[in-house]
Design a protein around this motif. Structure first.
Motif, PDB file in Angstrom:
ATOM      1  N   THR A 289       0.613  -0.964  -0.076  1.00  0.00           N
ATOM      2  CA  THR A 289      -0.035   0.047   0.048  1.00  0.00           C
ATOM      3  C   THR A 289       0.832   1.285  -0.071  1.00  0.00           C
ATOM      4  OG1 THR A 289      -1.811   1.120   1.039  1.00  0.00           O
ATOM      5  CG2 THR A 289      -0.172   0.022   2.479  1.00  0.00           C
ATOM      6  N   SER A 290       0.183   2.489   0.028  1.00  0.00           N
ATOM      7  CA  SER A 290       0.915   3.650  -0.080  1.00  0.00           C
ATOM      8  C   SER A 290       0.255   4.805   0.544  1.00  0.00           C
ATOM      9  CB  SER A 290       1.284   3.905  -1.538  1.00  0.00           C
ATOM     10  OG  SER A 290       1.874   5.412  -1.467  1.00  0.00           O
ATOM     11  N   SER A 291       0.477   5.821   0.967  1.00  0.00           N
ATOM     12  CA  SER A 291      -0.023   6.820   1.527  1.00  0.00           C
ATOM     13  C   SER A 291       0.479   8.455   1.281  1.00  0.00           C
ATOM     14  CB  SER A 291      -0.321   6.625   2.718  1.00  0.00           C
ATOM     15  OG  SER A 291      -1.119   7.638   3.769  1.00  0.00           O
ATOM     16  N   GLY A 292      -0.303   9.347   1.246  1.00  0.00           N
ATOM     17  CA  GLY A 292       0.318  10.566   1.011  1.00  0.00           C
ATOM     18  C   GLY A 292       0.027  11.534   2.198  1.00  0.00           C
ATOM     19  N   THR A 293       0.734  12.059   2.851  1.00  0.00           N
ATOM     20  CA  THR A 293       0.581  12.788   3.970  1.00  0.00           C
ATOM     21  C   THR A 293      -0.610  12.795   4.997  1.00  0.00           C
ATOM     22  OG1 THR A 293      -0.381  14.860   2.731  1.00  0.00           O
ATOM     23  CG2 THR A 293       1.898  14.640   2.831  1.00  0.00           C
TER      24      THR A 293
END
Ligand code: NAP
Ligand code: ZN
Length: 347
Positions: A289-293
């Motif tokens: 997975t990933s995420s942004g701030t």
């Protein structure tokens, strides 16, 4: 228009130049903030080098800052001149889509307005960031800086910190969790501090054994050198969650192999292009997975958690005129662990 001063890049160079910057006159729901301290994020470097799709010419970076409110628009009720505030990577969003309604304005379907290199929703101008003495933004995206947090060391919470916090919270990390943090830089060192404070057992994955003492001082139990096959083998299947903050293209396979059953690799570093063998996920039903701030909900939660636990970044504070030095040292990995610019020299 209001006029202020800031540091602007030209032609992909980290040698920024001092320029005059125009800020808009306050709208009804705007705040004017005197920027006191602004962190230097590796994303600023990627942006200056044109790696993240932001304009590289005339870029004024800076998306984690603290400061003091100097003026408020006529409809602002939550802030007054003199209030200490913190601002992160997002300064506006549509407010109506499912993401915004969930407090995940960072994923706004209309596109969140980023603190620099974004496009203002009202007048279409390109946003210019916190490497400047004044910033004007919508009140909704400013956070009251809790008393007791050092304003310089708290600035990096607003990008580096929240980028670690959202995936830690969404993974439900707590006592008993085994967390690894890959890359011990600005994001990574806050990842370690926050995961430790949540009660997890934390390991640092680094290119170098030289960071071991630093990792232990931050609360990690050990450090695994990613280039050492024996050490990596011993760590097979050990972790529930890996926060990957490596600031360069790399192979995810060695990291995926360190995850246990249904473990999660959260890729937070940029640039993000890569390919993965699905079989690496199949065996162990692993998650990539990933995420942004982060959105307003998690950001407010992070600030109160940090105030309660006394958590801030370990910083090197420099006058803003030394921004070029900060960027080039960051590029070489020569920072423990975050540069913060003191903008007072722009007065
Ligand atoms: P940083 O302070 O430079 O730390 C990055 C770390 O990555 C380094 O300390 C290093 O740790 C490791 N690394 C391994 N190989 C590297 C290489 N070839 N070049 C540089 N670093 C390497 O950067 P940061 O500010 O923490 O940001 C980390 C990454 O996250 C950047 O790509 C940044 O753009 C991205 N970012 C993403 C978000 C998001 O919302 N997803 C938010 C902020 C930043 P070791 O020496 O320990 O191996
Ligand atoms: Zn950042």
């Amino acid at each position: 228009m209001r006029t202020t001063t800031g540091w602007q890049s030209t032609g992909n160079s980290t040698d920024l130049r001092q320029v005059a910057i125009e800020r808009r006159e306050l709208r009804d729901d705007d705040l004017a903030v005197r920027v006191d301290y602004c962190g230097v994020c590796h994303s600023d470097l990627h942006a200056i080098h044109g790696l993240v799709g932001k304009p590289t010419d005339g870029l004024v970076p800076g998306h984690e800052f603290t400061g003091t409110v100097t003026a408020v628009g006529s409809a602002v009720t939550g802030f007054a001149p003199g209030d200490p505030v913190a601002v992160g990577t997002i300064v506006d969003s549509c407010g109506e889509c499912a993401m915004c309604r969930a407090g995940q304005e960072n994923f706004c379907y209309q596109g969140a307005v980023t603190t620099y290199g974004g496009t203002d929703r009202v007048d279409g101008t390109v946003t210019r960031g916190g490497y400047s003495r004044e910033y004007v933004l919508r009140d909704k995206f400013a956070y009251r800086l809790p008393a007791g947090l050092d304003p310089a060391a708290a600035a990096p919470l607003m990008c580096a910190g929240i980028t670690m916090w959202e995936p830690l919270r969404e993974a439900g990390v707590g006592p008993g969790s085994k967390v690894a943090v890959a890359g011990l830089g600005g994001l990574g060192h806050l990842g370690v501090k926050l995961a430790v404070a949540l009660g997890a057992e934390v390991t640092v994955l680094s290119r170098t054994a030289e960071k071991e003492a630093g990792a232990l001082a931050l609360g990690a139990t050990d450090l695994v050198v990613t280039g050492d096959d024996e050490q990596m083998k011993r760590a097979f299947g050990r972790f529930d969650l890996i926060l990957d903050t490596i600031a360069a293209v790399h192979d995810f396979t060695p990291l995926l192999r360190l995850l246990g059953l249904q473990g999660t690799l959260s890729v937070l570093g940029a640039p993000l292009e890569t390919s993965v063998r699905i079989m690496e996920l199949t065996f162990g039903r692993k998650n990539l997975t990933s995420s942004g701030t982060g959105g307003t909900r998690h950001t407010a939660e992070l600030l109160s958690f940090c105030a309660e636990r006394g958590i801030t970044a370990d910083i090197e504070l420099l006058p803003s005129a030394r921004v070029g030095e900060a960027l080039s040292r960051l590029e070489k990995g020569d920072v423990r662990y975050r540069f913060v610019l003191d903008l007072a020299d722009l007065d």
